[in-house]
Design an enzyme around this catalytic site. Structure first.
Site, PDB file in Angstrom:
ATOM      1  N   ARG A 189      13.710   5.787 -21.106  1.00  0.00           N
ATOM      2  CA  ARG A 189      14.460   5.307 -20.331  1.00  0.00           C
ATOM      3  C   ARG A 189      14.526   3.468 -20.053  1.00  0.00           C
ATOM      4  O   ARG A 189      14.592   3.059 -19.250  1.00  0.00           O
ATOM      5  CB  ARG A 189      13.720   5.684 -18.764  1.00  0.00           C
ATOM      6  CG  ARG A 189      14.137   7.205 -18.780  1.00  0.00           C
ATOM      7  CD  ARG A 189      15.500   7.379 -18.592  1.00  0.00           C
ATOM      8  NE  ARG A 189      15.634   8.740 -18.042  1.00  0.00           N
ATOM      9  CZ  ARG A 189      15.793   9.744 -18.590  1.00  0.00           C
ATOM     10  NH1 ARG A 189      15.522   9.834 -20.004  1.00  0.00           N
ATOM     11  NH2 ARG A 189      15.972  11.083 -17.993  1.00  0.00           N
TER      12      ARG A 189
ATOM     13  N   SER B  62      16.648  10.998 -11.066  1.00  0.00           N
ATOM     14  CA  SER B  62      15.290  10.907 -11.097  1.00  0.00           C
ATOM     15  C   SER B  62      15.102   9.255 -10.657  1.00  0.00           C
ATOM     16  O   SER B  62      15.682   8.696 -11.082  1.00  0.00           O
ATOM     17  CB  SER B  62      14.577  10.763 -12.262  1.00  0.00           C
ATOM     18  OG  SER B  62      14.880  12.065 -13.079  1.00  0.00           O
TER      19      SER B  62
ATOM     20  N   GLU C 178      13.095   4.299 -11.697  1.00  0.00           N
ATOM     21  CA  GLU C 178      14.001   4.346 -12.921  1.00  0.00           C
ATOM     22  C   GLU C 178      15.219   3.614 -12.544  1.00  0.00           C
ATOM     23  O   GLU C 178      15.789   2.706 -13.377  1.00  0.00           O
ATOM     24  CB  GLU C 178      14.313   5.774 -13.206  1.00  0.00           C
ATOM     25  CG  GLU C 178      15.007   5.801 -14.420  1.00  0.00           C
ATOM     26  CD  GLU C 178      15.750   7.300 -14.476  1.00  0.00           C
ATOM     27  OE1 GLU C 178      15.000   8.357 -14.892  1.00  0.00           O
ATOM     28  OE2 GLU C 178      16.702   7.556 -14.572  1.00  0.00           O
TER      29      GLU C 178
HETATM   30  N1  EPU Z   1       7.917  19.404 -11.443  1.00  0.00           N
HETATM   31  C1  EPU Z   1       7.231  19.725 -10.411  1.00  0.00           C
HETATM   32  N2  EPU Z   1       7.749  19.622  -9.188  1.00  0.00           N
HETATM   33  C2  EPU Z   1       9.143  19.555  -8.934  1.00  0.00           C
HETATM   34  C3  EPU Z   1       9.978  19.361 -10.131  1.00  0.00           C
HETATM   35  C4  EPU Z   1       9.287  19.567 -11.507  1.00  0.00           C
HETATM   36  O1  EPU Z   1       6.065  19.953 -10.278  1.00  0.00           O
HETATM   37  O2  EPU Z   1       9.745  19.495  -7.891  1.00  0.00           O
HETATM   38  C5  EPU Z   1       7.378  19.787 -12.968  1.00  0.00           C
HETATM   39  C6  EPU Z   1       7.153  20.888 -13.526  1.00  0.00           C
HETATM   40  O3  EPU Z   1       6.174  21.394 -14.192  1.00  0.00           O
HETATM   41  C7  EPU Z   1       8.508  20.969 -14.671  1.00  0.00           C
HETATM   42  C8  EPU Z   1       8.044  19.524 -15.044  1.00  0.00           C
HETATM   43  O4  EPU Z   1       7.928  18.644 -13.647  1.00  0.00           O
HETATM   44  O5  EPU Z   1       8.310  21.994 -15.702  1.00  0.00           O
HETATM   45  C9  EPU Z   1       9.514  18.807 -15.548  1.00  0.00           C
HETATM   46  O6  EPU Z   1      10.573  18.974 -14.727  1.00  0.00           O
HETATM   47  P1  EPU Z   1      12.220  18.874 -15.053  1.00  0.00           P
HETATM   48  O7  EPU Z   1      12.337  19.644 -16.218  1.00  0.00           O
HETATM   49  O8  EPU Z   1      12.971  19.019 -13.958  1.00  0.00           O
HETATM   50  O9  EPU Z   1      12.117  17.406 -15.883  1.00  0.00           O
HETATM   51  P2  EPU Z   1      11.760  16.008 -15.183  1.00  0.00           P
HETATM   52  O10 EPU Z   1      10.774  15.277 -15.976  1.00  0.00           O
HETATM   53  O11 EPU Z   1      11.525  15.941 -13.581  1.00  0.00           O
HETATM   54  C10 EPU Z   1      13.301  14.625 -16.655  1.00  0.00           C
HETATM   55  C11 EPU Z   1      14.242  13.786 -16.587  1.00  0.00           C
HETATM   56  C12 EPU Z   1      15.718  14.023 -15.996  1.00  0.00           C
HETATM   57  C13 EPU Z   1      16.276  15.143 -17.020  1.00  0.00           C
HETATM   58  C14 EPU Z   1      15.000  16.428 -16.993  1.00  0.00           C
HETATM   59  C15 EPU Z   1      15.526  17.476 -17.984  1.00  0.00           C
HETATM   60  C16 EPU Z   1      13.089  11.566 -16.125  1.00  0.00           C
HETATM   61  C17 EPU Z   1      12.599  10.475 -15.210  1.00  0.00           C
HETATM   62  N3  EPU Z   1      13.601  12.293 -15.817  1.00  0.00           N
HETATM   63  O12 EPU Z   1      13.003  15.151 -15.317  1.00  0.00           O
HETATM   64  O13 EPU Z   1      16.698  13.034 -15.862  1.00  0.00           O
HETATM   65  O14 EPU Z   1      17.339  15.648 -16.371  1.00  0.00           O
HETATM   66  O15 EPU Z   1      13.960  15.737 -17.401  1.00  0.00           O
HETATM   67  O16 EPU Z   1      15.415  16.842 -19.296  1.00  0.00           O
HETATM   68  O17 EPU Z   1      12.677  11.407 -17.529  1.00  0.00           O
HETATM   69  C18 EPU Z   1      17.215  11.278 -14.396  1.00  0.00           C
HETATM   70  O18 EPU Z   1      16.898  10.650 -15.432  1.00  0.00           O
HETATM   71  O19 EPU Z   1      17.968  10.857 -13.721  1.00  0.00           O
HETATM   72  C19 EPU Z   1      17.056  12.775 -14.815  1.00  0.00           C
HETATM   73  C20 EPU Z   1      17.599  13.503 -13.820  1.00  0.00           C
END
Ligand code: EPU
Length: 338
Positions: free
Chosen positions: A163, A237, A332
């Site tokens: 990022r 995010s 971010e």
């Molecule tokens: N989780 C929670 N609570 C929640 C949501 C998620 O505990 O409300 C935990 C769960 O364990 C889940 C893990 O977080 O398995 C990961 O969640 P998710 O797959 O939604 O991914 P993220 O890490 O929250 C990142 C990117 C997203 C991208 C997704 C999918 C960053 C900051 N964000 O989110 O990117 O779509 O992975 O690859 O790296 C963005 O940058 O705007 C964005 C949406």
């Protein structure tokens, strides 16, 4: 060409109110030169605004907002294995993804349905579902508004990381990205490892997926999890997932053995969403702003709020996560405040 006192609320995906002292759209070096020499704005602050999907406008902007107007998607080179594609900074990113998967090219399918324009993709090295912009980028062109000179950086020179990139550094504040080039593959390996992707393909009975199938499935997953900015203001995010040492993880896991974590190099990536949810913020509303009920990493603006209120909410979340876990969350989106 420069319009004054323009409301740019509809030009940021949070839908935050902001009056720009000056606003213009430019699509050539010549136009940029005359704008930068405009007597009224010659010495004023500048803000380069693309699709506005990764920005927090914390109040009115006293300077000149410049919106790039560079268009076109074309193949500029190809061989039996790959194609090199250039895209203007103002093309909608998802449109480029759809165009590429319709041609059957591999490389962009996991990056489907990310809001914003192509010119913003290198800034924060957009990433999702196990893929990053840097995996396919070959170069990025930009104009330095301070010197009005054109430049092109190779992917290595862009200093891509999780990022972030050279374009996020303060020295790049007045660089206006005009276009990107990407290398896509005619044949490739699909990355279906991210939880949920292979499962959804299976549920749809797709045995041998093409890039277009993966893009469609990822679009559906994103639509399920993330609010549509057209309906509810947000910037995806709000915080980066923190990358910490194994010692930090061990200390937290002693108390929270179920904490999700992923190895990245010799460090560990944590889930900012999980940390925020543990602090009780998921679904919490504070007046016109809040934390989305389905995803704790997404801050939302319900309307009639301000950038300042959103930043106050972000600060409260940051403080709570720090007090409870000793982790300092970093936002971010780009925060614009005067
Ligand atoms: N989780 C929670 N609570 C929640 C949501 C998620 O505990 O409300 C935990 C769960 O364990 C889940 C893990 O977080 O398995 C990961 O969640 P998710 O797959 O939604 O991914 P993220 O890490 O929250 C990142 C990117 C997203 C991208 C997704 C999918 C960053 C900051 N964000 O989110 O990117 O779509 O992975 O690859 O790296 C963005 O940058 O705007 C964005 C949406």
């Amino acid at each position: 060409m420069i319009r004054t006192n323009i409301d740019i609320q509809h030009l940021n995906s949070f839908g935050l109110p902001c009056l720009a002292a000056g606003f213009c759209q430019v699509g050539s070096l010549q136009a940029l030169t005359s704008i930068c020499e405009d007597a009224g704005f010659k010495h004023s602050q500048r803000l380069i605004l693309g699709g506005g999907s990764n920005v927090v406008l914390a109040g009115d902007f006293p300077g000149l907002v410049v919106q790039p107007d560079w268009h076109g998607i074309q193949i500029i080179d190809q061989d039996s294995q790959s194609v090199t594609v250039s895209a203007g900074a103002s093309e909608v990113w998802h449109k480029l993804v759809i165009w590429s998967v319709e041609q059957g090219y591999y490389g962009l399918e996991n990056l489907a349905a990310i809001p914003g324009w192509c010119g913003a993709a290198p800034m924060q090295n957009i990433g999702a579902y196990g893929a990053e912009f840097s995996d396919v980028c070959t170069s990025v062109s930009y104009i330095d508004l301070d010197t009005l000179s054109q430049h092109s950086l190779t992917s290595d020179q862009c200093q891509f990381d999780y990022r972030t990139s050279i374009f996020k550094k303060p020295t790049a504040q007045n660089w206006l990205v005009t276009g990107i080039t990407l290398r896509l593959q005619r044949q490739g390996n699909l990355n279906l490892d991210y939880p949920g992707v292979a499962e959804m393909l299976q549920r749809q009975n797709i045995q041998q997926p093409a890039p277009a199938d993966v893009a469609a499935v990822i679009t559906a997953i994103r639509q399920q999890k993330l609010p549509d900015p057209e309906v509810l203001g947000n910037a995806g995010s709000f915080f980066k997932n923190p990358i910490v040492s194994t010692n930090t993880v061990d200390a937290i896991r002693a108390l929270h053995p179920d904490m999700p974590h992923w190895a990245t190099g010799n460090k560990i990536k944590l889930s900012a969403a999980w940390l925020i949810e543990q602090c009780g913020w998921k679904g919490h509303r504070k007046g016109p702003v809040g934390v989305h009920r389905d995803h704790a990493l997404v801050l939302v603006h319900y309307g009639n709020g301000s950038g300042r209120q959103l930043l106050e909410l972000a600060d409260c979340i940051k403080q709570d996560v720090f007090e409870q876990f000793g982790i300092d969350l970093q936002p971010e989106p780009k925060i614009i405040q005067n």
